[in-house]
Design a protein around this motif. Structure first.
Motif, PDB file in Angstrom:
ATOM      1  N   LYS A 154      -3.015  -6.855  -8.824  1.00 16.54           N
ATOM      2  CA  LYS A 154      -1.765  -6.731  -8.061  1.00 16.54           C
ATOM      3  C   LYS A 154      -1.720  -7.664  -6.851  1.00 16.54           C
ATOM      4  CE  LYS A 154       0.370  -3.102  -9.948  1.00 16.54           C
ATOM      5  NZ  LYS A 154       1.800  -2.991 -10.156  1.00 16.54           N
ATOM      6  N   VAL A 155      -2.794  -8.412  -6.614  1.00 18.57           N
ATOM      7  CA  VAL A 155      -2.839  -9.367  -5.505  1.00 18.57           C
ATOM      8  C   VAL A 155      -3.374 -10.682  -6.058  1.00 18.57           C
ATOM      9  CG1 VAL A 155      -3.654  -9.857  -3.181  1.00 18.57           C
ATOM     10  CG2 VAL A 155      -3.384  -7.488  -3.914  1.00 18.57           C
ATOM     11  N   GLN A 156      -2.505 -11.673  -6.131  1.00 17.86           N
ATOM     12  CA  GLN A 156      -2.888 -12.963  -6.689  1.00 17.86           C
ATOM     13  C   GLN A 156      -2.808 -14.048  -5.615  1.00 17.86           C
ATOM     14  OE1 GLN A 156      -4.003 -13.530  -9.871  1.00 17.86           O
ATOM     15  NE2 GLN A 156      -3.930 -11.304 -10.116  1.00 17.86           N
ATOM     16  N   VAL A 157      -3.792 -14.944  -5.641  1.00 16.39           N
ATOM     17  CA  VAL A 157      -3.829 -16.088  -4.727  1.00 16.39           C
ATOM     18  C   VAL A 157      -3.818 -17.355  -5.571  1.00 16.39           C
ATOM     19  CG1 VAL A 157      -5.187 -17.332  -2.998  1.00 16.39           C
ATOM     20  CG2 VAL A 157      -5.107 -14.825  -2.953  1.00 16.39           C
ATOM     21  N   GLN A 198       0.834  -1.202   0.000  1.00 17.76           N
ATOM     22  CA  GLN A 198       0.000   0.000   0.000  1.00 17.76           C
ATOM     23  C   GLN A 198       0.868   1.252   0.000  1.00 17.76           C
ATOM     24  OE1 GLN A 198      -2.441  -0.972   3.456  1.00 17.76           O
ATOM     25  NE2 GLN A 198      -4.256  -1.053   2.162  1.00 17.76           N
ATOM     26  N   ALA A 199       1.945   1.243   0.786  1.00 13.94           N
ATOM     27  CA  ALA A 199       2.827   2.406   0.875  1.00 13.94           C
ATOM     28  C   ALA A 199       3.694   2.572  -0.374  1.00 13.94           C
ATOM     29  CB  ALA A 199       3.722   2.291   2.110  1.00 13.94           C
ATOM     30  N   LYS A 200       4.160   1.458  -0.925  1.00 11.93           N
ATOM     31  CA  LYS A 200       5.020   1.484  -2.114  1.00 11.93           C
ATOM     32  C   LYS A 200       4.458   0.498  -3.129  1.00 11.93           C
ATOM     33  CE  LYS A 200       9.156   1.959   0.686  1.00 11.93           C
ATOM     34  NZ  LYS A 200      10.394   1.274   1.048  1.00 11.93           N
ATOM     35  N   PRO A 201       3.555   0.947  -4.005  1.00 12.75           N
ATOM     36  CA  PRO A 201       2.910   0.030  -4.962  1.00 12.75           C
ATOM     37  C   PRO A 201       3.874  -0.740  -5.863  1.00 12.75           C
ATOM     38  CG  PRO A 201       1.763   2.121  -4.902  1.00 12.75           C
ATOM     39  CD  PRO A 201       3.017   2.293  -4.097  1.00 12.75           C
TER      40      PRO A 201
END
Length: 173
Positions: free
Chosen positions: A83-86, A44-47
């Motif tokens: 950007k978020v993979q499961v 979140q802070a550094k994409p």
């Protein structure tokens, strides 16, 4: 006369959608929760940053719930869904077109790893076994081991009341 004892067993129904709202942390998952929180805050802070987290442990220990819950939390926190993979790396027994489902998951995992490493994001993977036992693909093992590898465990007896209360309140038993 020998008394026969049977183990109490019941089937838990999955909660859809997965949410951290329903997750009851305990000692068996505490380290994973801390690592996932840090990964979420960092991205979140550094994409452009990249975090890889691999969770393994017995069935029902919370691997999928944690991964999907943190994926949902990441999206609520402003991280784009791609950007978020499961990825669940459980070996599959069925074979289709000469390629097992597991081989397809491994290929997807490696592709997601490379894409997210270049562009930033979080890759969450889970399986029941250690990375060395998850597959024979060296690309898979090296990428899994490049991130956090965390074993999950069941809660101990004194931690069960809040967990069971949560399950009962959602009619999840």
């Amino acid at each position: 006369m020998v008394e026969k004892r049977e183990q109490l067993s019941f089937q838990l129904k999955p909660v859809e959608p997965h949410s951290l709202q329903y997750f009851v942390p305990h000692r068996g998952v505490a380290h994973a929760v801390a690592v996932l929180e840090d990964a979420l805050k960092e991205v979140q802070a550094k994409p452009e940053s990249f975090r890889m987290v691999f969770l393994y442990g017995p069935a029902g220990s919370g691997k999928t719930h944690l991964c999907e819950g943190y994926r949902a939390a990441a999206m609520l926190g402003g991280i784009a869904p791609h950007k978020v993979q499961v990825i669940d790396l459980e070996p599959a027994t069925a074979v289709h077109d000469g390629t097992s489902d597991n081989e397809k998951q491994v290929s997807r995992f490696v592709a997601c790893y490379e894409e997210l490493k270049r562009g930033g994001g979080i890759l969450l993977a889970c399986a029941r076994k250690l990375p060395a036992e998850t597959g024979t693909n060296p690309h898979l093992k090296s990428r899994i081991c490049s991130g956090a590898v965390i074993e999950l465990a069941y809660p101990v007896e004194e931690e069960l009341p809040p967990l069971l209360s949560s399950l009962l309140s959602r009619h999840n038993l």
